[in-house]
Design a protein around this motif. Structure first.
Motif, PDB file in Angstrom:
ATOM      1  N   TRP A 102      -0.936   8.904  -2.156  1.00 35.57           N
ATOM      2  CA  TRP A 102      -1.461   7.565  -2.300  1.00 35.57           C
ATOM      3  C   TRP A 102      -2.621   7.477  -3.289  1.00 35.57           C
ATOM      4  CZ3 TRP A 102       0.000   3.035  -2.398  1.00 35.57           C
ATOM      5  CH2 TRP A 102      -0.878   1.954  -2.293  1.00 35.57           C
ATOM      6  N   ASN A 103      -3.465   8.460  -3.357  1.00 39.45           N
ATOM      7  CA  ASN A 103      -4.658   8.371  -4.195  1.00 39.45           C
ATOM      8  C   ASN A 103      -4.333   8.087  -5.661  1.00 39.45           C
ATOM      9  OD1 ASN A 103      -6.881  10.115  -5.943  1.00 39.45           O
ATOM     10  ND2 ASN A 103      -7.779   8.888  -4.309  1.00 39.45           N
ATOM     11  N   PRO A 104      -3.393   8.808  -6.297  1.00 37.25           N
ATOM     12  CA  PRO A 104      -3.085   8.490  -7.694  1.00 37.25           C
ATOM     13  C   PRO A 104      -2.560   7.073  -7.894  1.00 37.25           C
ATOM     14  CG  PRO A 104      -2.202  10.637  -7.101  1.00 37.25           C
ATOM     15  CD  PRO A 104      -2.660   9.995  -5.833  1.00 37.25           C
ATOM     16  N   VAL A 105      -1.763   6.583  -6.957  1.00 40.18           N
ATOM     17  CA  VAL A 105      -1.218   5.227  -7.065  1.00 40.18           C
ATOM     18  C   VAL A 105      -2.328   4.199  -6.926  1.00 40.18           C
ATOM     19  CG1 VAL A 105       0.362   3.544  -6.032  1.00 40.18           C
ATOM     20  CG2 VAL A 105       1.031   5.960  -6.187  1.00 40.18           C
ATOM     21  N   ASP A 106      -3.177   4.386  -5.937  1.00 42.03           N
ATOM     22  CA  ASP A 106      -4.273   3.449  -5.678  1.00 42.03           C
ATOM     23  C   ASP A 106      -5.233   3.406  -6.859  1.00 42.03           C
ATOM     24  OD1 ASP A 106      -5.617   1.593  -4.081  1.00 42.03           O
ATOM     25  OD2 ASP A 106      -6.916   3.123  -3.214  1.00 42.03           O
ATOM     26  N   ARG A 107      -5.553   4.556  -7.407  1.00 47.78           N
ATOM     27  CA  ARG A 107      -6.482   4.613  -8.535  1.00 47.78           C
ATOM     28  C   ARG A 107      -5.870   4.005  -9.793  1.00 47.78           C
ATOM     29  NH1 ARG A 107      -8.946  10.483  -9.259  1.00 47.78           N
ATOM     30  NH2 ARG A 107      -9.923   9.355 -10.985  1.00 47.78           N
ATOM     31  N   TYR A 108      -4.589   4.182  -9.984  1.00 53.06           N
ATOM     32  CA  TYR A 108      -3.908   3.660 -11.170  1.00 53.06           C
ATOM     33  C   TYR A 108      -3.783   2.142 -11.116  1.00 53.06           C
ATOM     34  CZ  TYR A 108      -0.483   3.783 -15.016  1.00 53.06           C
ATOM     35  OH  TYR A 108       0.179   3.616 -16.208  1.00 53.06           O
ATOM     36  N   GLY A 109      -3.669   1.640  -9.891  1.00 54.08           N
ATOM     37  CA  GLY A 109      -3.446   0.208  -9.686  1.00 54.08           C
ATOM     38  C   GLY A 109      -2.079   0.007  -9.071  1.00 54.08           C
ATOM     39  N   ILE A 110      -2.040  -0.552  -7.872  1.00 51.06           N
ATOM     40  CA  ILE A 110      -0.795  -0.646  -7.120  1.00 51.06           C
ATOM     41  C   ILE A 110       0.242  -1.480  -7.868  1.00 51.06           C
ATOM     42  CG2 ILE A 110       0.243  -1.412  -4.945  1.00 51.06           C
ATOM     43  CD1 ILE A 110      -2.551  -0.949  -3.662  1.00 51.06           C
ATOM     44  N   GLU A 111      -0.163  -2.676  -8.297  1.00 48.15           N
ATOM     45  CA  GLU A 111       0.787  -3.545  -8.994  1.00 48.15           C
ATOM     46  C   GLU A 111       1.227  -2.915 -10.318  1.00 48.15           C
ATOM     47  OE1 GLU A 111       1.247  -8.164 -10.563  1.00 48.15           O
ATOM     48  OE2 GLU A 111      -0.654  -7.465  -9.700  1.00 48.15           O
ATOM     49  N   ARG A 112       0.287  -2.318 -11.029  1.00 47.85           N
ATOM     50  CA  ARG A 112       0.613  -1.676 -12.308  1.00 47.85           C
ATOM     51  C   ARG A 112       1.596  -0.539 -12.115  1.00 47.85           C
ATOM     52  NH1 ARG A 112      -3.791   1.812 -15.807  1.00 47.85           N
ATOM     53  NH2 ARG A 112      -2.464   2.288 -17.618  1.00 47.85           N
ATOM     54  N   PHE A 113       1.357   0.293 -11.102  1.00 43.70           N
ATOM     55  CA  PHE A 113       2.241   1.433 -10.858  1.00 43.70           C
ATOM     56  C   PHE A 113       3.650   0.955 -10.512  1.00 43.70           C
ATOM     57  CE2 PHE A 113       4.212   4.890  -8.574  1.00 43.70           C
ATOM     58  CZ  PHE A 113       3.746   6.028  -9.217  1.00 43.70           C
ATOM     59  N   ALA A 114       3.745  -0.016  -9.607  1.00 37.73           N
ATOM     60  CA  ALA A 114       5.055  -0.516  -9.190  1.00 37.73           C
ATOM     61  C   ALA A 114       5.790  -1.159 -10.358  1.00 37.73           C
ATOM     62  CB  ALA A 114       4.893  -1.516  -8.050  1.00 37.73           C
ATOM     63  N   ALA A 115       5.084  -1.951 -11.142  1.00 38.59           N
ATOM     64  CA  ALA A 115       5.718  -2.632 -12.271  1.00 38.59           C
ATOM     65  C   ALA A 115       6.221  -1.633 -13.304  1.00 38.59           C
ATOM     66  CB  ALA A 115       4.726  -3.598 -12.918  1.00 38.59           C
ATOM     67  N   GLU A 116       5.422  -0.617 -13.605  1.00 40.05           N
ATOM     68  CA  GLU A 116       5.820   0.365 -14.604  1.00 40.05           C
ATOM     69  C   GLU A 116       6.967   1.242 -14.107  1.00 40.05           C
ATOM     70  OE1 GLU A 116       2.533   2.552 -16.199  1.00 40.05           O
ATOM     71  OE2 GLU A 116       1.490   0.740 -16.888  1.00 40.05           O
ATOM     72  N   LEU A 117       6.953   1.570 -12.817  1.00 43.79           N
ATOM     73  CA  LEU A 117       8.043   2.368 -12.258  1.00 43.79           C
ATOM     74  C   LEU A 117       9.358   1.592 -12.313  1.00 43.79           C
ATOM     75  CD1 LEU A 117       9.111   4.884 -10.871  1.00 43.79           C
ATOM     76  CD2 LEU A 117       8.289   3.968  -8.688  1.00 43.79           C
ATOM     77  N   ALA A 118       9.303   0.330 -11.944  1.00 44.10           N
ATOM     78  CA  ALA A 118      10.510  -0.492 -12.002  1.00 44.10           C
ATOM     79  C   ALA A 118      10.987  -0.656 -13.444  1.00 44.10           C
ATOM     80  CB  ALA A 118      10.234  -1.859 -11.379  1.00 44.10           C
ATOM     81  N   GLU A 119      10.063  -0.856 -14.373  1.00 48.27           N
ATOM     82  CA  GLU A 119      10.430  -1.044 -15.775  1.00 48.27           C
ATOM     83  C   GLU A 119      11.061   0.215 -16.352  1.00 48.27           C
ATOM     84  OE1 GLU A 119      10.413  -1.332 -19.973  1.00 48.27           O
ATOM     85  OE2 GLU A 119       9.103   0.064 -18.904  1.00 48.27           O
ATOM     86  N   ALA A 120      10.656   1.376 -15.818  1.00 48.15           N
ATOM     87  CA  ALA A 120      11.223   2.646 -16.267  1.00 48.15           C
ATOM     88  C   ALA A 120      12.588   2.931 -15.654  1.00 48.15           C
ATOM     89  CB  ALA A 120      10.258   3.789 -15.934  1.00 48.15           C
ATOM     90  N   GLY A 121      13.035   2.069 -14.753  1.00 47.98           N
ATOM     91  CA  GLY A 121      14.333   2.271 -14.101  1.00 47.98           C
ATOM     92  C   GLY A 121      14.243   3.021 -12.796  1.00 47.98           C
ATOM     93  N   GLY A 122      13.029   3.214 -12.276  1.00 48.84           N
ATOM     94  CA  GLY A 122      12.850   3.936 -11.024  1.00 48.84           C
ATOM     95  C   GLY A 122      13.450   3.191  -9.843  1.00 48.84           C
ATOM     96  N   ALA A 123      13.924   3.966  -8.864  1.00 45.76           N
ATOM     97  CA  ALA A 123      14.558   3.374  -7.687  1.00 45.76           C
ATOM     98  C   ALA A 123      13.587   3.160  -6.538  1.00 45.76           C
ATOM     99  CB  ALA A 123      15.705   4.263  -7.212  1.00 45.76           C
TER     100      ALA A 123
END
Length: 267
Positions: A102-123
Motif C-alpha cells: 500500500w505505501n507505494p500506491v498511497d505515496r504515488y497517489g491513489i487516483e493517479r496509480f489506478a488511472a495509469e494502471l488502467a491506461e496501461a491495460g492492467g487488469a
C-alpha cells in the motif's frame, strides 16, 4: 476485469485450473523483466502478476526480496512498472495485474496509480497489506477504472473475516497456502484445501492458491481443488540461477510448460 473473467472461464471450460505467474518488474533489468514476463505468458501462463518491488515487503521471502533489491538498485520507478504491464499485455493479450504494497500506491497517489494502471491495460491490483476496512478509497478508484482488487486470505482467517474480505474483493481471491512468506514452505498441506473450501462457501469469486508451489506435482495437487495456481518464487529463482539472460528465458519457458501441464492433471 473482463480479461480475468475470460481467463478463468477458459480454464474452467478446459477442466483445469488457471496458471498465474509472478515476476517483479525491473528484474534483472526493466527490458529483461519484460522479456521474461512475456516469455512466461507465451509459454502457457494464463494470468501474470507483475511485482512492484518494495523495500519492506510483508509477504515476500528471501528469493523475491533478492530480485526486488536488484530492481530497486537499478533505479526502478513506477513508470517502469507501468511500461512492463503495458508491454506484457500488448504482446500477449492476457490479463496482467500489479502486486504491490500500500505505501507505494498511497505515496504515488491513489487516483493517479489506478488511472495509469488502467491506461496501461492492467487488469487489477493485489494489495496484501491493505486492510479491507481501510480500502474504500482504493476500491472506489479501482472500480472507476475497471480494475480488480484482489485481497489475500490466510488459513487463520475467521469465517466473519472471510465474508468481509470476499465481499470487498473482485477478480479473484488469493488464498495463502500456509502461514508465512513466499518461497519458504516445503509443501502445500491440507490447510490450503480447507481454506479453499471455506472461501468457496462465502463467495462465487475464483479462489487461487499461492505460496509453496514450485513444480508440476504440487501444481497438480492444488489444481485439484482450486480455480487457480499461483507460482512466483520458482520463476524468480530460475532467473537468479541462470548464468545468462538467454538461459534465464529458456529456464522460465521450461518451468511454465511444466506447470501448465501440471494444472491440467489436477491431482
Amino acid at each position: 476485469m473482463r480479461l480475468l473473467h475470460e481467463a478463468f472461464a477458459k480454464a474452467e471450460a478446459e477442466n483445469r485450473a488457471a496458471l498465474i505467474a509472478y515476476l517483479p518488474a525491473g528484474f534483472p533489468t526493466v527490458d529483461g523483466g519484460i522479456a521474461a514476463i512475456t516469455e512466461v505468458l507465451d509459454a502457457g501462463a494464463d494470468i501474470m502478476e507483475v511485482g512492484l518491488p518494495h523495500s519492506d515487503p510483508v509477504l515476500d521471502g528471501p528469493v523475491i526480496q533478492t530480485a526486488d533489491d536488484i530492481a530497486l538498485r537499478g533505479g526502478l520507478k513506477i513508470a517502469d512498472v507501468m511500461r512492463t504491464v503495458r508491454a506484457a499485455h500488448e504482446a500477449t493479450g492476457k490479463p496482467v495485474l500489479v502486486m504491490t504494497y500500500w505505501n507505494p500506491v498511497d505515496r504515488y497517489g491513489i487516483e493517479r496509480f489506478a488511472a495509469e494502471l488502467a491506461e496501461a491495460g492492467g487488469a487489477g491490483c493485489i494489495l496484501p497489506d491493505l486492510p479491507v476496512q481501510e480500502s474504500a478509497r482504493w476500491r472506489e478508484q479501482a472500480a472507476a477504472h475497471g480494475l480488480a482488487t484482489v485481497f489475500v486470505v490466510a488459513p487463520s482467517s475467521t469465517t466473519e473475516r472471510l465474508h468481509e474480505i470476499t465481499s470487498a474483493g473482485t477478480g479473484f481471491v488469493y488464498a495463502s497456502a500456509m502461514m508465512g512468506v513466499t518461497g519458504t514452505g516445503e509443501s502445500v498441506g491440507e490447510a490450503a484445501s480447507t481454506l479453499v473450501r471455506r472461501v468457496g462457501a462465502v463467495t462465487e469469486l475464483p479462489v487461487c492458491v499461492g505460496i509453496g508451489i514450485s513444480d508440476a506435482v504440487r501444481a497438480a495437487a492444488v489444481a485439484a481443488y482450486a480455480d487457480g495456481v499461483i507460482v512466483g518464487t520458482a520463476f524468480v529463482k530460475a532467473l537468479l540461477d541462470a548464468p545468462t539472460e538467454e538461459a534465464g528465458l529458456a529456464a522460465v519457458r521450461a518451468l511454465t510448460a511444466e506447470l501448465a501441464e501440471g494444472v491440467r492433471r489436477r491431482g
